[in-house]
Motif scaffolding. Sequence first.
Motif, PDB file in Angstrom:
ATOM      1  N   LEU A  62       0.862  -1.188   0.000  1.00 49.55           N
ATOM      2  CA  LEU A  62       0.000   0.000   0.000  1.00 49.55           C
ATOM      3  C   LEU A  62       0.894   1.232   0.000  1.00 49.55           C
ATOM      4  O   LEU A  62       2.011   1.195   0.495  1.00 49.55           O
ATOM      5  N   GLY A  66      -3.696   6.198  -4.317  1.00 43.28           N
ATOM      6  CA  GLY A  66      -4.583   5.102  -4.650  1.00 43.28           C
ATOM      7  C   GLY A  66      -4.430   4.698  -6.109  1.00 43.28           C
ATOM      8  O   GLY A  66      -3.679   5.319  -6.872  1.00 43.28           O
ATOM      9  N   VAL A  67      -5.113   3.639  -6.473  1.00 45.45           N
ATOM     10  CA  VAL A  67      -5.096   3.195  -7.874  1.00 45.45           C
ATOM     11  C   VAL A  67      -6.485   3.426  -8.469  1.00 45.45           C
ATOM     12  O   VAL A  67      -7.460   3.628  -7.731  1.00 45.45           O
ATOM     13  N   LEU A  72      -8.462  -1.582  -9.762  1.00 48.61           N
ATOM     14  CA  LEU A  72      -9.182  -2.232  -8.655  1.00 48.61           C
ATOM     15  C   LEU A  72      -9.943  -3.467  -9.139  1.00 48.61           C
ATOM     16  O   LEU A  72      -9.975  -4.499  -8.467  1.00 48.61           O
TER      17      LEU A  72
ATOM     18  N   PHE B 368      -8.485  -3.231   0.622  1.00 49.15           N
ATOM     19  CA  PHE B 368      -8.999  -2.832  -0.689  1.00 49.15           C
ATOM     20  C   PHE B 368      -9.260  -1.326  -0.728  1.00 49.15           C
ATOM     21  O   PHE B 368      -8.929  -0.640  -1.705  1.00 49.15           O
ATOM     22  N   TRP B 370      -7.740   0.845   1.018  1.00 47.16           N
ATOM     23  CA  TRP B 370      -6.435   1.529   1.068  1.00 47.16           C
ATOM     24  C   TRP B 370      -5.785   1.527  -0.311  1.00 47.16           C
ATOM     25  O   TRP B 370      -5.162   2.490  -0.744  1.00 47.16           O
ATOM     26  N   LYS B 371      -5.961   0.409  -1.028  1.00 45.19           N
ATOM     27  CA  LYS B 371      -5.492   0.346  -2.416  1.00 45.19           C
ATOM     28  C   LYS B 371      -6.152   1.456  -3.226  1.00 45.19           C
ATOM     29  O   LYS B 371      -5.518   2.129  -4.032  1.00 45.19           O
ATOM     30  N   ALA B 372      -7.455   1.629  -3.023  1.00 49.66           N
ATOM     31  CA  ALA B 372      -8.225   2.583  -3.812  1.00 49.66           C
ATOM     32  C   ALA B 372      -7.868   4.030  -3.470  1.00 49.66           C
ATOM     33  O   ALA B 372      -7.772   4.879  -4.350  1.00 49.66           O
TER      34      ALA B 372
END
Lengths: 495, 495
Positions: A62, A66-67, A72, B368, B370-372
Amino acid sequence: MASGNSNKCKVATEAHDKEDALLSDVFNLTMKMAVSASRNRDNPVVRFKTPEVLERELNFGLSTDGVDNSELLHICEKVFENSVLVGHPRFFNQQFAGLDSYGLAANIVLDALNVNGHTFEVAPVLTMTELAVLKHMQKFVGYEDGEGVFCPGGTYSNMLAFNVARIKRFPESKAKGLYGLPKIVTFCSQQAHYSAQKNAALLGYGEDSCVAVKCDSHGKMIPEELERKIVETKNAGNVPLLVTATAGTTVLGAFDPFNKIADVCQKHGVWMHVDGAWGGSALVSKKHRHLCAGVERSDSFAWNPHKLLCAPVTCSALFVKQKGLLNKSHSLHVPYLFQVGKPYDESYDIGRKLVQCGRRSDGFKLWFMWKAKGDSGFEKVIDRAMDNAQHLIQALKKRPNFRVLDDEPEFSNVTFWYIPPSLRGRDENEEFYKDLAKIVPIIKHRMQKKGTVLVGFSPVADRPTFFRMTCVNEKVSYEDMDFVLDEIERCGADL
Amino acid sequence: MASGNSNKCKVATEAHDKEDALLSDVFNLTMKMAVSASRNRDNPVVRFKTPEVLERELNFGLSTDGVDNSELLHICEKVFENSVLVGHPRFFNQQFAGLDSYGLAANIVLDALNVNGHTFEVAPVLTMTELAVLKHMQKFVGYEDGEGVFCPGGTYSNMLAFNVARIKRFPESKAKGLYGLPKIVTFCSQQAHYSAQKNAALLGYGEDSCVAVKCDSHGKMIPEELERKIVETKNAGNVPLLVTATAGTTVLGAFDPFNKIADVCQKHGVWMHVDGAWGGSALVSKKHRHLCAGVERSDSFAWNPHKLLCAPVTCSALFVKQKGLLNKSHSLHVPYLFQVGKPYDESYDIGRKLVQCGRRSDGFKLWFMWKAKGDSGFEKVIDRAMDNAQHLIQALKKRPNFRVLDDEPEFSNVTFWYIPPSLRGRDENEEFYKDLAKIVPIIKHRMQKKGTVLVGFSPVADRPTFFRMTCVNEKVSYEDMDFVLDEIERCGADL
């Protein structure tokens, strides 16, 4: 200003559209990669990879930024691809299995309500559904005027029983602790779930205070042994607080003799708790509820519908025969949460019965499934699981290269060994079984790596490691059972 | 035979189609009645009904037969219609709020995986995501080589800290229990979460063993008072085991002085636990992490991302500075689950660190999200909540008919009274505030019944009942804050 506002609205709407699109995409992917995928027997149950390989293939790290949504979605794909298909008809690894569509639908509703189920105020309908399904389940347990509550898992349900029994016996110990009390001793069979010891350790009674009572060859607690241990405990000046009788042991699926245990508990003034996490569901089947005969005489009963009823993980309920004890044992007056003068009857606040504050309303999922299936639908699930187990045991007995532990298992656990070519024709003595035991993990891991089947294994008492299959998922067919045996033979052909 | 099989296939396919259609319909309904509905301020936050009215309007009863899919869909509609919209920007009732789309997406994936997150074997990717997000969070906590685990709620996380501290101090007590040990005493501020007492009662230390340390006027623990209590405890021959310092108290949002508390704990050899369930999230904001200065000196740290980070309920993590203690305190060798000789490093089995057996992999949802969002996305959520709180406090100070408890709150809790017409112009003495306190629940329940706003209320120490607003949901605007004050004035105009 007006144009500023309309601009703000436009930005918000665009953000919402993007979020909604992601949600739709994730839902569609879920339908494809979990719901549909688990119906197709050609899909692997698991694509086994070690943590190190997963680490290389997926980027779990992380960072500051973000992505985007397409990344996602790709992540979700990789998550599904590398996860175990619990709903696959060849997943027999644990006592949970299956992916019930009604349960999944209810889970999605619960996700979207995203509420803490501790008060009626914030979770009105969820509270009502939890209470309704508890009331319905309680009828099967056979308590006339008891109470129940959903807990995060069976270990937690069993833990509350340990605590309620203690507070009932020593009410002042809630405030004063265990100091000055005689030593508390609890009992369970040698084959009871490990939560009995874990909970004894956690609650300050100590792991050693949990006495393991001998079982017969079917894995059932011997009531005479129980009584002997209780008398020993009393003679030592200690307090026999609680007996955990098991409805469906983890490994063998044994049901303790509840009526006889109830006699012993009654005679000696000991709390009788039934851990029905696994086997409690038998109560719903007219054909199999006799397995639980006598549980209505217990003081508390734990039941995990996330096992045999295939409710989504986690779903576990604890029932207590004497109404009010849950509140008495766990409540604490908290003015910011359980306010007085609410515009409804405050006894509807489930949090009052629990140690927990934050909780998911797990009961809702089961209530919804029950609405969809009715008693009769659940009855079919149970009868099907039992029928599959019977098919498997007969199939095992027909195959010369398999040996079963118990050729008349009561429940849906089936336990057996496989004799690979190199061990055939030998005397079937203790050494022989020790050698069979070594084969079990090898074959299990081969099947795991092939992705064809997931089964569990375990030793128990003096029987060395064997395969344990638990039949749960109603979508499992006789052919699936036969496939597992064929696959074991294939994977063990060179051993 | 072939036609029999193809018939069976056809029946299965039809059943699957029906199940899939229901899932799609429920998902679409969810998007409409929860996701979209919570964005529209014209919708009521709640359509308040008492349990009795709900009972009449919905049929909660369960029976022998199930209902069909159209009825199930209708049930879902009624469930949404009668539930609280936690994602609505005028829900300020608790410390959870909001409906994060990324969190919801992850929750749906988790539902469909439907697995027990206790072993890597059955939950490989989920395990990796949980470990990854724990590692990332731990950097913010400031532990260099600690460990963490997700628990079902903050009370549970705090409970494990109580147990780990005890096993570290008295390792033999895991087996032997509390018998023969000196009396264990724990400490927390007067305004700490009620789980401190609940856990003390549950673990056998007793509710009374939990010493409430005095707070200053901002609700912060007074370290000199703490030291005095610790010395008293020692002098009485008891063991000061653990101090719970709070990062963000429930009612006032106060942060205890961690460095000073760490000094006291170090000096007296007491375990320092930080309950950061509410305020721990401040760590992610560069602007606000100073509130947590000193928490890196603690021995354990609880943090609920389901509060200020808006992760789906429940999501709570416990961190322990000394690696290995979780396993040492909670593990038990169980051959059927934690088998030896697995084809992967068994330390990846999360269940070894926990008392729980069944568990949902709550960490995945946060991973998830945190990824975003990245750190920066979460930082915005926190800064926004704090900014909203500042706006509210300024707005309150500008309005003549409101009084604030603390005009410089550190965190996102804002606490205040409203002066209705009948109480205006009076001396603002103790009696006056007691009269204001009586107004608070009346107005709260009026807003609840109108469905316009949900806010909390509470007394604290010597301050009688006041409104408590907690700012969480990032979708809340300044206008929403102003609306609440207007609405309070409207609902209190005749009082």
